[in-house]
Write an enzyme that holds these catalytic residues in place. Sequence first.
Site, mmCIF file in Angstrom:
data_model
loop_
_atom_site.group_PDB
_atom_site.id
_atom_site.type_symbol
_atom_site.label_atom_id
_atom_site.label_comp_id
_atom_site.label_asym_id
_atom_site.label_seq_id
_atom_site.Cartn_x
_atom_site.Cartn_y
_atom_site.Cartn_z
ATOM 1 N N SER A 169 0.863 -1.187 0.000
ATOM 2 C CA SER A 169 0.000 0.000 0.000
ATOM 3 C C SER A 169 0.893 1.229 0.000
ATOM 4 O O SER A 169 1.630 1.471 0.973
ATOM 5 C CB SER A 169 -0.882 0.000 1.248
ATOM 6 O OG SER A 169 -1.392 1.304 1.436
ATOM 7 N N HIS A 191 -1.427 -1.353 -4.203
ATOM 8 C CA HIS A 191 -2.700 -0.976 -3.586
ATOM 9 C C HIS A 191 -2.692 0.529 -3.318
ATOM 10 O O HIS A 191 -1.746 1.058 -2.734
ATOM 11 C CB HIS A 191 -2.863 -1.764 -2.281
ATOM 12 C CG HIS A 191 -4.138 -1.532 -1.549
ATOM 13 N ND1 HIS A 191 -5.302 -2.194 -1.850
ATOM 14 C CD2 HIS A 191 -4.432 -0.722 -0.499
ATOM 15 C CE1 HIS A 191 -6.257 -1.799 -1.025
ATOM 16 N NE2 HIS A 191 -5.758 -0.905 -0.195
ATOM 17 N N ASP A 227 -4.852 3.740 -1.650
ATOM 18 C CA ASP A 227 -5.917 4.095 -0.705
ATOM 19 C C ASP A 227 -6.422 5.494 -0.986
ATOM 20 O O ASP A 227 -5.699 6.475 -0.786
ATOM 21 C CB ASP A 227 -5.375 4.010 0.723
ATOM 22 C CG ASP A 227 -5.155 2.571 1.127
ATOM 23 O OD1 ASP A 227 -6.124 1.793 1.057
ATOM 24 O OD2 ASP A 227 -4.019 2.218 1.496
ATOM 25 N N MET A 245 -8.993 8.411 -0.050
ATOM 26 C CA MET A 245 -9.803 8.835 1.108
ATOM 27 C C MET A 245 -10.325 10.252 0.894
ATOM 28 O O MET A 245 -9.570 11.122 0.456
ATOM 29 C CB MET A 245 -8.934 8.820 2.361
ATOM 30 C CG MET A 245 -8.272 7.489 2.627
ATOM 31 S SD MET A 245 -7.227 7.594 4.091
ATOM 32 C CE MET A 245 -6.523 5.938 4.098
ATOM 33 N N HIS A 303 -8.609 1.249 -3.796
ATOM 34 C CA HIS A 303 -9.535 1.110 -2.657
ATOM 35 C C HIS A 303 -10.175 2.469 -2.386
ATOM 36 O O HIS A 303 -9.528 3.372 -1.867
ATOM 37 C CB HIS A 303 -8.701 0.609 -1.465
ATOM 38 C CG HIS A 303 -9.438 0.486 -0.189
ATOM 39 N ND1 HIS A 303 -8.806 0.244 1.016
ATOM 40 C CD2 HIS A 303 -10.771 0.559 0.113
ATOM 41 C CE1 HIS A 303 -9.707 0.180 1.982
ATOM 42 N NE2 HIS A 303 -10.895 0.377 1.468
ATOM 43 N N MET A 340 -12.258 4.808 -0.399
ATOM 44 C CA MET A 340 -12.901 5.119 0.882
ATOM 45 C C MET A 340 -13.611 6.456 0.683
ATOM 46 O O MET A 340 -13.186 7.504 1.197
ATOM 47 C CB MET A 340 -11.845 5.168 1.993
ATOM 48 C CG MET A 340 -11.381 3.778 2.395
ATOM 49 S SD MET A 340 -9.791 3.762 3.225
ATOM 50 C CE MET A 340 -8.721 3.634 1.804
ATOM 51 N N MET A 356 -11.595 -5.537 5.687
ATOM 52 C CA MET A 356 -10.769 -4.603 6.468
ATOM 53 C C MET A 356 -10.418 -5.229 7.818
ATOM 54 O O MET A 356 -11.299 -5.663 8.567
ATOM 55 C CB MET A 356 -11.516 -3.289 6.710
ATOM 56 C CG MET A 356 -11.757 -2.431 5.484
ATOM 57 S SD MET A 356 -10.298 -2.080 4.483
ATOM 58 C CE MET A 356 -9.232 -1.226 5.662
ATOM 59 N N GLY A 413 -8.676 4.536 7.272
ATOM 60 C CA GLY A 413 -8.362 5.955 7.440
ATOM 61 C C GLY A 413 -6.873 6.209 7.579
ATOM 62 O O GLY A 413 -6.369 7.220 7.113
ATOM 63 N N PHE A 414 -6.186 5.266 8.203
ATOM 64 C CA PHE A 414 -4.762 5.486 8.471
ATOM 65 C C PHE A 414 -3.989 4.180 8.356
ATOM 66 O O PHE A 414 -4.523 3.114 8.666
ATOM 67 C CB PHE A 414 -4.570 6.050 9.892
ATOM 68 C CG PHE A 414 -5.289 7.361 10.076
ATOM 69 C CD1 PHE A 414 -4.695 8.565 9.702
ATOM 70 C CD2 PHE A 414 -6.586 7.384 10.573
ATOM 71 C CE1 PHE A 414 -5.381 9.770 9.835
ATOM 72 C CE2 PHE A 414 -7.278 8.591 10.716
ATOM 73 C CZ PHE A 414 -6.669 9.781 10.340
ATOM 74 N N GLY A 415 -2.740 4.292 7.937
ATOM 75 C CA GLY A 415 -1.844 3.142 7.944
ATOM 76 C C GLY A 415 -1.290 2.952 9.353
ATOM 77 O O GLY A 415 -1.516 3.787 10.243
ATOM 78 N N GLY A 416 -0.597 1.853 9.553
ATOM 79 C CA GLY A 416 0.128 1.644 10.803
ATOM 80 C C GLY A 416 -0.723 1.285 12.001
ATOM 81 O O GLY A 416 -0.278 1.415 13.141
ATOM 82 N N ASP A 419 -6.835 -6.235 4.534
ATOM 83 C CA ASP A 419 -6.184 -4.921 4.493
ATOM 84 C C ASP A 419 -6.145 -4.302 5.878
ATOM 85 O O ASP A 419 -7.186 -4.007 6.468
ATOM 86 C CB ASP A 419 -6.994 -4.036 3.529
ATOM 87 C CG ASP A 419 -6.382 -2.665 3.301
ATOM 88 O OD1 ASP A 419 -5.277 -2.412 3.790
ATOM 89 O OD2 ASP A 419 -7.037 -1.861 2.609
ATOM 90 N N GLY A 463 -2.772 -3.728 9.006
ATOM 91 C CA GLY A 463 -1.963 -4.394 10.024
ATOM 92 C C GLY A 463 -1.377 -5.731 9.583
ATOM 93 O O GLY A 463 -1.048 -6.570 10.423
ATOM 94 N N GLY A 523 1.193 -2.076 4.136
ATOM 95 C CA GLY A 523 1.842 -0.779 3.971
ATOM 96 C C GLY A 523 3.047 -0.624 4.863
ATOM 97 O O GLY A 523 4.200 -0.832 4.454
HETATM 98 C C1 DX5 Z 1 -6.296 1.795 5.756
HETATM 99 C C2 DX5 Z 1 -5.888 1.394 4.358
HETATM 100 C C3 DX5 Z 1 -4.800 0.400 4.278
HETATM 101 C C4 DX5 Z 1 -3.495 0.811 4.867
HETATM 102 C C5 DX5 Z 1 -2.756 -0.414 5.288
HETATM 103 O O1 DX5 Z 1 -7.272 2.776 5.660
HETATM 104 O O2 DX5 Z 1 -6.997 0.870 3.657
HETATM 105 O O3 DX5 Z 1 -4.599 -0.048 2.948
HETATM 106 O O4 DX5 Z 1 -2.704 1.568 3.993
HETATM 107 O O5 DX5 Z 1 -1.626 -0.015 5.949
HETATM 108 P P1 DX5 Z 1 -0.895 -0.857 7.073
HETATM 109 O O6 DX5 Z 1 -0.320 -2.074 6.416
HETATM 110 O O7 DX5 Z 1 0.144 0.104 7.543
HETATM 111 O O8 DX5 Z 1 -1.917 -1.208 8.121
HETATM 112 ZN ZN ZN Z 2 -6.617 -0.078 1.589
#
Ligand code: DX5
Ligand code: ZN
Length: 224
Positions: A9, A34, A36, A38, A67, A69, A140, A145-148, A174, A176, A196
């Site tokens: 991602s 991938h 994202d 938003m 993806h 959102m 999901m 909304g956020f990575g990590g 998708d 974690g 990601g």
């Molecule tokens: C979350 C995204 C994910 C995200 C995954 O809103 O849809 O695709 O980038 O990132 P990690 O792998 O850091 O959880």
């Molecule tokens: Zn995603």
Amino acid sequence: MPKIEIMPSILAADMGNLEAAVRQCEQAGADQIHLDIMDGVFVPNISMGPAVVEMVNRATELPLDVHLMLIRPQEHIEAFAKAGSDAIMIHIEADCNVEDTLQKIRDLGCKAGITVNPPTPIDSIFPALESGLVDEVLIMSVNPGFGGQRYIADAEEKVAEVRRRYPDLLISIDGGIDLETVTPAAAHGANLFVSGTSLFKAPDMKEAITSMRSAAEAAFNSAI
Ligand code: DX5
Ligand code: ZN
């Protein structure tokens, strides 16, 4: 049998040098990219639009898994398809006619996908699956909304439920996903893995993708 694929991602990449990030994914053996998208309404964050998808598409031959959102995805499908998306995911929680929107995605020559947030029951997507308009289900394993964020293991039961009903469907997970969480996710039947933070923070992305793919293949095959 569905093929195991790893999709970095690029939300976790250095946005100042996206072309280099895409090249890094290619050289590391990624199967797809991938993206994202938003809108700051469906999720509390704003990320990228069709111009960024187009830029990534110019930089790579890899398929783009997009993806959305977005609260009203139907208004943006055409722009994302024209930008070079190969697959477009819409959320079951969005404010749209799901079947019409999936049909629109297919009509524009893309694979159509449906995605479901952690609090949403999995049976909400069954009518869409039964319509035959879905190529990919994206489960999901974080609130989007956020990575990590930390992996929510409850997603695994949803994956298993969809896999039981549709043995050949593409099922992605998708949020974690790392070298540990990929194993239970694959054992429950996921075959596409979005990752990601774990891949972009790895000291060697190629080694990280190779290990993730081997762990997923072993778990997926031992479960069937
Ligand atoms: C979350 C995204 C994910 C995200 C995954 O809103 O849809 O695709 O980038 O990132 P990690 O792998 O850091 O959880
Ligand atoms: Zn995603």
